[in-house]
Each structure stands twice: as structure tokens, then as C-alpha cells.
Scaffold this active site. Structure first.
Site, PDB file in Angstrom:
ATOM      1  N   ASP A  81       0.802  -1.218   0.000  1.00  0.00           N
ATOM      2  CA  ASP A  81       0.000   0.000   0.000  1.00  0.00           C
ATOM      3  C   ASP A  81       0.842   1.279   0.000  1.00  0.00           C
ATOM      4  O   ASP A  81       0.603   2.179  -0.794  1.00  0.00           O
ATOM      5  CB  ASP A  81      -0.921  -0.005   1.227  1.00  0.00           C
ATOM      6  CG  ASP A  81      -1.681   1.286   1.375  1.00  0.00           C
ATOM      7  OD1 ASP A  81      -2.444   1.622   0.457  1.00  0.00           O
ATOM      8  OD2 ASP A  81      -1.506   1.970   2.399  1.00  0.00           O
TER       9      ASP A  81
ATOM     10  N   ASP B 114       4.656   0.574   3.900  1.00  0.00           N
ATOM     11  CA  ASP B 114       4.516  -0.654   4.682  1.00  0.00           C
ATOM     12  C   ASP B 114       4.357  -1.834   3.737  1.00  0.00           C
ATOM     13  O   ASP B 114       4.607  -1.726   2.542  1.00  0.00           O
ATOM     14  CB  ASP B 114       3.317  -0.535   5.634  1.00  0.00           C
ATOM     15  CG  ASP B 114       2.034  -0.161   4.881  1.00  0.00           C
ATOM     16  OD1 ASP B 114       2.042  -0.185   3.632  1.00  0.00           O
ATOM     17  OD2 ASP B 114       1.022   0.153   5.532  1.00  0.00           O
TER      18      ASP B 114
ATOM     19  N   TYR C 183      -8.050   2.098   6.624  1.00  0.00           N
ATOM     20  CA  TYR C 183      -8.843   2.594   5.502  1.00  0.00           C
ATOM     21  C   TYR C 183     -10.325   2.377   5.774  1.00  0.00           C
ATOM     22  O   TYR C 183     -10.983   1.582   5.113  1.00  0.00           O
ATOM     23  CB  TYR C 183      -8.420   1.907   4.199  1.00  0.00           C
ATOM     24  CG  TYR C 183      -7.092   2.385   3.675  1.00  0.00           C
ATOM     25  CD1 TYR C 183      -7.004   3.555   2.922  1.00  0.00           C
ATOM     26  CD2 TYR C 183      -5.923   1.684   3.940  1.00  0.00           C
ATOM     27  CE1 TYR C 183      -5.784   4.020   2.449  1.00  0.00           C
ATOM     28  CE2 TYR C 183      -4.697   2.140   3.469  1.00  0.00           C
ATOM     29  CZ  TYR C 183      -4.641   3.304   2.724  1.00  0.00           C
ATOM     30  OH  TYR C 183      -3.431   3.758   2.257  1.00  0.00           O
TER      31      TYR C 183
ATOM     32  N   GLU D 291       4.847  10.449   4.166  1.00  0.00           N
ATOM     33  CA  GLU D 291       4.305   9.176   3.713  1.00  0.00           C
ATOM     34  C   GLU D 291       4.192   9.180   2.192  1.00  0.00           C
ATOM     35  O   GLU D 291       4.053  10.222   1.556  1.00  0.00           O
ATOM     36  CB  GLU D 291       2.921   8.951   4.336  1.00  0.00           C
ATOM     37  CG  GLU D 291       2.239   7.652   3.957  1.00  0.00           C
ATOM     38  CD  GLU D 291       2.867   6.444   4.603  1.00  0.00           C
ATOM     39  OE1 GLU D 291       3.908   6.007   4.074  1.00  0.00           O
ATOM     40  OE2 GLU D 291       2.343   5.945   5.607  1.00  0.00           O
TER      41      GLU D 291
END
Length: 757
Positions: A362, A365, A514, A718
Site C-alpha cells: 500500500d 509498509d 482505511y 508518507e
């Protein structure tokens, strides 16, 4: 130091990786007594165990027996091969890999394994180990070649190849970490030379030191040591032995996990104790130390800026696609272009053993979240269909098709039956506590699904949309694949229609990462993509039921309101849908409800504001293509994308421009080259990522345009697959405008920051 200190060091070293694993003592060389093996974790369909056996007599080739009190559907192990399975599947026989057959007295053989069965089972397990007579030639285990250089010669371990064992894994280390599936190459050529200085010699044991003066930043290292006589053991203060030649003349040492960093001018003092045979005195040795914290042999050549625009969109498209290749899970293709990536997560399976390998990790990670993955696939497919000329001009058409196909093939695997869809692989909590390479993961990777009793019409519709859009992309070039995609899309659409409910209510494991706000937009979204792919009015009729005319908060993986507004206008030409689109952008443009930074970024949220601005820029370009406020929307979209590309003096795209993020929050990119260890000390350091994560769009600045390039700041730094999808599509849209001569730079609307007309 004498033998007592040696024993103390050995015990401390073993304690660092044994943790709570059970240890037993062999009762004889040929067979050990059975020992109970604890189950450390369990979940529906699987469990994790670890069997550790202390060695009291030297082994050269061994077999471990794992016995269960009930049938186990299949077993996954990483540092051994499964040689045999009983007919009733209650006993599995493991044999050593080529590199860990030799075990010395004081070593410990550990096997971490995942078992799969039916339901939430906690079997009783026992283990025993025995020596194999004979030996000499064994099948090599790693699924990708592992290359080790010994005294100038190169030995390649090939998958499934029967080959003599030329290198032995160093005693005491063979079970502390799994074999990396990333190819390991002992460097040659320039490095930092060092010469052994013998401090003490007790006869057959000595204390030595090799010093290396470094001249660059080091983030992980390897030393290749050549002795004048055989050395049978090394105990090193700042490193661990990775491998050695059978004759004991050549040893490969890597840094300990807490000793990776050195600065120019530092001296690496490699102090150690060694054992040798004979009484003629300690050996001499020469050594070369190599920096494993650099990509010395990998360069990415950027294409020329053929369009002559302010920013090179062709380069951006190429590098964004490279980012998706860096996110690949599973067995990598032969044309893999990311040399620091290897095969990973090859054991991903469903509750009944279904193959769930593949797909994308994703973000930084290693969890596969299908909800945003499917959304990303739709957006990339949409961008390719609308702006195909941009990909053709950039020379990226085949690469982007390969990029889109990768998650679609995985998502097909996840649709295991008519009303059953796997929607996540990996435990987010466990995964996020691991900072390391995906190729070396050992934590459990449970799979989660929706079905008739645990519905998730949002993720089902999202996946149906991905299949439908993909079918349109591949219809001309691969009709078999396209037809298969469309069949899955139709089945999932009906499943979503019949079984309503938010997937994150059915799958709590996804909720913290999510969560779905509602499913109304997905019901419209999935129906519209089925309509686009088939032309069947029943899908359009269903989509209209879910239409939302309100100004959209922001286009994202969980919010497709503005996209639905535009798709319905495209399909019907009705003014109600056009006015909804205009209402959304009125709210987003200066003077609406969206905050703008001093330098012009439409700043929706602290977490990944560049994601939202890029997504809305994509939507503005698509709306402009439908004739809605064409020049204004294109101008605004260009300014949002150019903010990300460097209008502020800083590029938020890794590897693009002169000044860009060097510490994106990404595990694989941050880790040194194997076999140097990775870990939390890498994440928390202020050193740049070892590997450039080309093309990745980071989250972005705060509402005052302030940004910190820190790996630990995952809010600003991120990266994620969904971030790049809208961004890449918007870049493709701008490139397409250049081809048509309609880019704001070509029409006199290139001034940024944007102000309302």
C-alpha cells in the site's frame, strides 16, 4: 579475554534472537527427543509457531520433524525445505537449506513456520531433529539467486538447482534471520582496505582487530576478510558473520543492527576473537570493507523534455510508473527494473489456501489493502484511456499497461467465488511494527474477506470498477484478459447490490487504516464503470439512484462524489450533473471553503494535502475536457501540479528536480543493501534513504507551506499508491494538452499561484 568471556559473548548473542523460543538438548547425534512447540499466534485459518533446538554435537546435514495433533492443510517455512508430508498431513519433514546444514556445538536450529487449517485452530505441536547420513549435494532453497563471492570466484545459487555447497552459513547465524530473496552480491573493486592486527594469541584462539578509515557516509557495511590459514570461528563486537568458505580462509562479515552508521573520517574498528587449528601462531589477514548504503550500480536516465515545457512531464510519467514497480508484491517479472527489490510475500494465501500473491504494497509498509489498491487501478486506467497520447509521446504506453495489469491480476485471485472477495492481506498493527525489507518478512500475514454474511458493498463495487475499467484498457490488446475482467466485474456488481454494508464494519482489521465513510458513492461509481464498459442501461439506471449533488469534500479512495457527477454528465449531458461539478469546483477554488497556503496550494487536510490537490487537479482536467470552464479549470489544475513539482523551490516528487525528499517514509527504500540488517534504527535516523524511490509523491506541507524531510514524520513524508494515481493522471493530462497545443503555457494562462477569474 579467555574462554569464560567467550561463553558469555556467545550466550548474549544467542539471547538476542531466541526470545521466548523453546530450547531442548539432543539426547544423541542421530535423533533428538520430542519437544513441545508453542503456538505464538493464531487466527482464523492459520497459526504461527517456532521450534528451536540447541545443538550439543556437530551436525553436517539435518532433518527436523514437526508433528501436529490434527491435519494441517499446508505449512510455510523459510529457512528449510519441506522434504516430505505424511498422508494424513499431521507430520512435516524439513531438511536444511544449502547454507545452514552445518551446525556446531552451542548453535541453535530454529524454524519459524506458518500453518494453515480450517477455523481458528491451536494445534499441539512437537519437534525433533536428526542428522542425515551422507550428504555432499543438496537442492538450494532461495527462490531468487543468492550470489556469494569467495576469494575472487562467484558462486550462484539458483532456484531448484542441485549444486555442491561452496559456502557455509556462519555458525550460530543460520536461523537468526531468514534468507533474503533479494539477490545478495558481495561487492568487488574499490572499498576500504584493512589489515589484521593480532592483539593476543593463546594458541588456536586469538584476539584481532581490523581498522577501516572511511571517506563517505556509510549506512550498513560488509567486510570481505581473507586469512592466511583456516579460521573456524569468529566472534565480532560490531558485526556478525554472514558466510564463510568451506576451507575457512574467506569470511564475510556484516554490521550488527545497531552499528550501521559512520561518517567521513571515522574509523571502523572491527575487533574480534577467532579460532584456528594448529599451533604455529595466529593467521595474518587482509580485508576490504564495502559500503552497503549506496546504490552505486543503478542509475535512472531521464528522457529529454521533448515538449519543452516548464517541467518534464515525460520524466514524471516514467518515474511515477517506477514507483509502482517498487511497490510490487509477489514473484517479480523478468523485466523488473528495481534492482533493490526481490520476490516477497510468496506465501500470501487465503483461509483455504487460495493463492493471494501479487498486488501492490500500500505505502511504505507491506500490507495489501485492496480498497485503495482497486481505486488506484481505476484512476490509472481512466487516465490511460483519456490521455493515451501522453503515454505514447513519453514512450511509456507498455509500461503503464504493465503497471495497471499487476494489481488487476491479483484482484482476480482475490475474487475466489461468486460472493466471496478477499480485501486485505497482512495485519496492519504487526506490519507497522516491522521496519525492514518486504523480502525478509516473517510475521503472520492473515487474509481478510467479505462474503454474504459479512458484506462490504463499497469495496466490492470499487473492485468491480477496477475490473470494468481494466477491461476497457485491455479490450483491444488482450481480449481474453478483458473478458475475464468484465465477467468478474458483473458478478461483483451484483454481489454488492444484493449485500449492502460497509466493509470496514465487517473487517475490523481494515478500520484503523482505511475505514469507509459510506458506500453510496461507490454504488454509483461501480455502476458507472460497468455502464462505460458495457453500455447496458441497467447500470446507468442504478448509478442515478446514488447520485449526490453536493459539493465534494475531496476526490480520494473513499470519496468519488465529484467523479460520479462528471461521469453522469459525460453519459447523459444533463445539466443537473454539470451544475454539480461546477458546485464542487466553486467550493474548491479561491473564495470557497478550501484553505490555500501562502504559495498557492489548495490545502484540504494535514495528512497528504498533495494527494487531494492532485486528485482535484485530475478531476479539473477531466471536467475541462468535457467543456466545463475549460481554460479556468486547466489553469488551476496546472498550478496545483506545478506546486508539487517545484514552483516553491522544492519538488515533492522523489528523484525529480534538484531539491526533493530524501527520507520518504518507506521501509524498503530506507534499508541498506542486503545482507546488512535493517531495523528501527534506520527509520529513526536522519540519514537519507539508501535507495531513491523514484517518482513517489510525498504527503506534503502544512498550511503555511512548511515541510520537514524526516522519515519518522509519516504525516508529511508518507507515500502511497493512491497518492500517485491522481497525480500521474493529472501529469498525463497536462502532457496531452501540450500535444494538442492547449496547455496553459501555450494559451497565456501560465501564471501561478492561481487566482480566481
Amino acid at each position: 579475554m579467555g574462554s569464560k568471556e567467550q561463553i558469555k559473548i556467545t550466550k548474549l548473542k544467542m539471547a538476542s534472537f531466541l526470545l521466548s523460543a523453546l530450547t531442548i538438548t539432543l539426547s544423541s547425534l542421530l535423533a533428538s527427543c520430542d519437544v513441545d512447540v508453542p503456538v505464538s499466534n493464531h487466527w482464523s485459518g492459520g497459526f504461527q509457531g517456532n521450534a528451536c533446538i540447541a545443538i550439543t554435537e556437530k551436525l553436517t546435514h539435518w532433518t527436523m520433524h514437526l508433528r501436529f495433533d490434527q491435519p494441517i492443510v499446508n505449512l510455510e517455512v523459510w529457512t528449510a525445505d519441506i522434504a516430505n508430508t505424511s498422508a494424513d498431513k499431521t507430520e512435516y519433514v524439513l531438511t536444511n537449506k544449502a547454507w545452514n546444514g552445518v551446525e556446531q556445538v552451542g548453535d541453535t536450529v530454529c524454524q519459524d513456520f506458518l500453518g494453515h487449517g480450517t477455523g481458528d485452530i491451536i494445534p499441539k505441536i512437537t519437534a525433533s531433529i536428526e542428522e542425515i547420513s551422507g550428504g555432499g549435494t543438496f537442492t538450494v532453497g532461495p527462490t531468487q539467486p543468492q550470489v556469494v563471492t569467495t576469494q575472487g570466484s562467484t558462486v550462484t545459487y539458483a532456484p531448484g538447482e542441485s549444486t555442491p555447497v561452496p559456502v557455509t552459513q556462519a555458525p550460530g547465524l543460520s536461523t537468526s534471520v531468514p534468507v533474503t530473496q533479494t539477490p545478495v552480491d558481495v561487492p568487488t573493486g574499490d572499498g576500504y582496505p584493512g589489515t589484521l592486527s593480532v592483539k593476543q594469541d593463546w594458541g588456536q584462539r586469538f584476539e584481532g582487530e581490523i581498522d577501516f578509515l572511511v571517506k563517505e557516509n556509510i549506512e550498513g557495511w560488509m567486510a570481505n576478510i581473507t586469512f592466511s590459514k583456516p579460521v573456524t570461528k569468529m566472534d565480532i563486537f560490531i558485526g556478525d558473520t554472514f558466510a564463510h568458505s568451506q576451507d575457512g580462509l574467506n569470511w564475510i562479515v556484516v554490521n550488527k543492527q545497531d552499528r550501521p552508521f559512520y561518517k567521513p573520517g571515522d574509523t571502523i574498528d572491527m575487533r574480534f576473537f577467532g579460532n584456528y587449528n594448529g599451533d604455529t601462531g595466529a593467521p595474518t589477514a587482509s580485508a576490504v570493507l564495502y559500503n552497503l548504503g549506496v546504490d552505486k550500480n543503478w542509475t535512472v536516465t531521464s528522457p529529454p523534455n521533448a515538449a519543452g515545457s516548464k517541467y518534464n512531464y515525460d520524466e514524471l510519467l516514467m518515474k511515477s510508473i517506477l514507483f509502482y514497480e517498487a511497490q510490487r508484491s509477489g514473484k517479480l517479472p523478468a523485466n523488473n527494473r528495481i534492482p533493490w527489490r526481490g520476490d516477497s510475500a510468496l506465501g500470501d494465501k487465503g483461509a483455504n489456501g487460495e493463492d493471494l500473491t501479487g498486488g501492490w504494497y500500500d505505502a511504505g509498509d507491506h500490507v495489501k489493502f485492496n480498497y485503495p489498491m482497486a481505486y488506484t487501478s481505476v484512476i490509472l486506467s481512466w487516465g490511460l484511456m483519456e490521455f493515451k497520447d501522453a503515454y505514447e509521446a513519453a514512450g511509456q504506453l507498455q509500461w503503464v499497461k504493465d503497471s495497471i495489469r499487476w494489481p488487476l491480476e491479483y484482484l482476480i485471485k482475490c475474487h475466489v467465488s461468486e460472493n466471496e472477495l478477499y480485501i486485505q492481506v497482512g495485519d496492519g498493527a504487526r506490519d507497522h511494527s516491522y521496519w525492514g525489507r518486504p523480502e525478509e518478512m516473517t510475521m503472520p500475514r492473515p487474509a481478510y474477506k467479505i462474503d454474504a454474511s459479512t458484506p462490504g458493498c463499497d469495496v466490492a463495487m470499487e473492485t468491480a470498477a477496477a475490473f470494468a475499467a481494466g477491461a476497457m484498457v485491455f479490450n483491444e490488446t488482450d481480449s481474453v484478459f478483458a473478458n475475464n475482467l468484465l465477467a468478474h466485474a458483473k458478478t461483483l456488481w451484483q454481489f454488492a447490490l444484493d449485500h449492502r454494508g460497509k466493509y470496514s464494519d465487517s473487517v475490523p482489521a481494515a478500520k484503523a487504516f482505511y475505514p469507509s465513510f459510506n458506500y453510496t458513492d461507490e454504488m454509483c461509481w461501480g455502476s458507472m464503470w460497468l455502464y462505460k464498459a458495457t453500455g447496458d442501461d441497467k447500470y446507468l439506471t442504478e448509478a442515478k439512484k446514488w447520485f449526490d449533488p453536493a459539493a465534494d469534500w475531496a476526490m480520494s479512495w473513499d470519496d468519488k462524489v465529484v467523479a460520479n457527477q462528471l461521469l453522469l454528465f459525460e453519459a447523459t449531458g444533463e445539466d443537473v450533473y454539470k451544475q454539480a461539478v461546477i458546485g464542487t469546483f466553486t467550493d474548491w477554488f479561491p473564495g470557497g471553503s478550501i484553505t490555500y497556503t501562502p504559495k498557492g496550494l489548495a490545502w484540504r487536510l494535514q495528512w497528504a494535502p498533495l494527494r487531494y490537490s492532485s486528485n482535484m487537479a485530475m478531476m479539473a482536467l477531466l471536467a475541462a475536457k468535457e467543456g466545463i470552464h475549460t481554460e479556468e479549470y486547466r489553469h488551476w489544475a496546472m498550478c496545483q501540479i506545478h506546486y508539487a513539482l517545484g514552483d516553491t523551490g522544492f519538488s515533492y516528487v522523489v528523484g525529480f528536480g534538484d531539491s526533493f525528499p530524501h527520507m520518504a517514509h518507506h521501509r524498503g527504500a530506507s534499508c541498506p543493501n542486503p545482507p546488512a540488517p535493517c531495523g528501527p534504527q534506520i527509520m529513526s535516523s536522519n540519514e537519507p534513504n539508501v535507495h531513491i524511490l523514484y517518482g513517489a509523491l510525498v504527503g506534503g506541507p502544512d498550511k503555511g507551506d512548511m515541510y520537514k524531510d524526516e522519515r519518522s514524520n509519516y504525516v508529511m513524508n508518507e507515500v502511497a499508491c493512491d497518492y500517485n494515481s491522481g497525480f500521474q493522471t493529472a501529469v498525463a493530462g497536462l502532457r496531452s494538452l501540450l500535444i494538442a497545443g492547449e496547455h496553459p503555457e501555450q494559451t497565456g494562462h501560465a501564471t501561478c499561484p492561481y487566482t480566481s477569474a
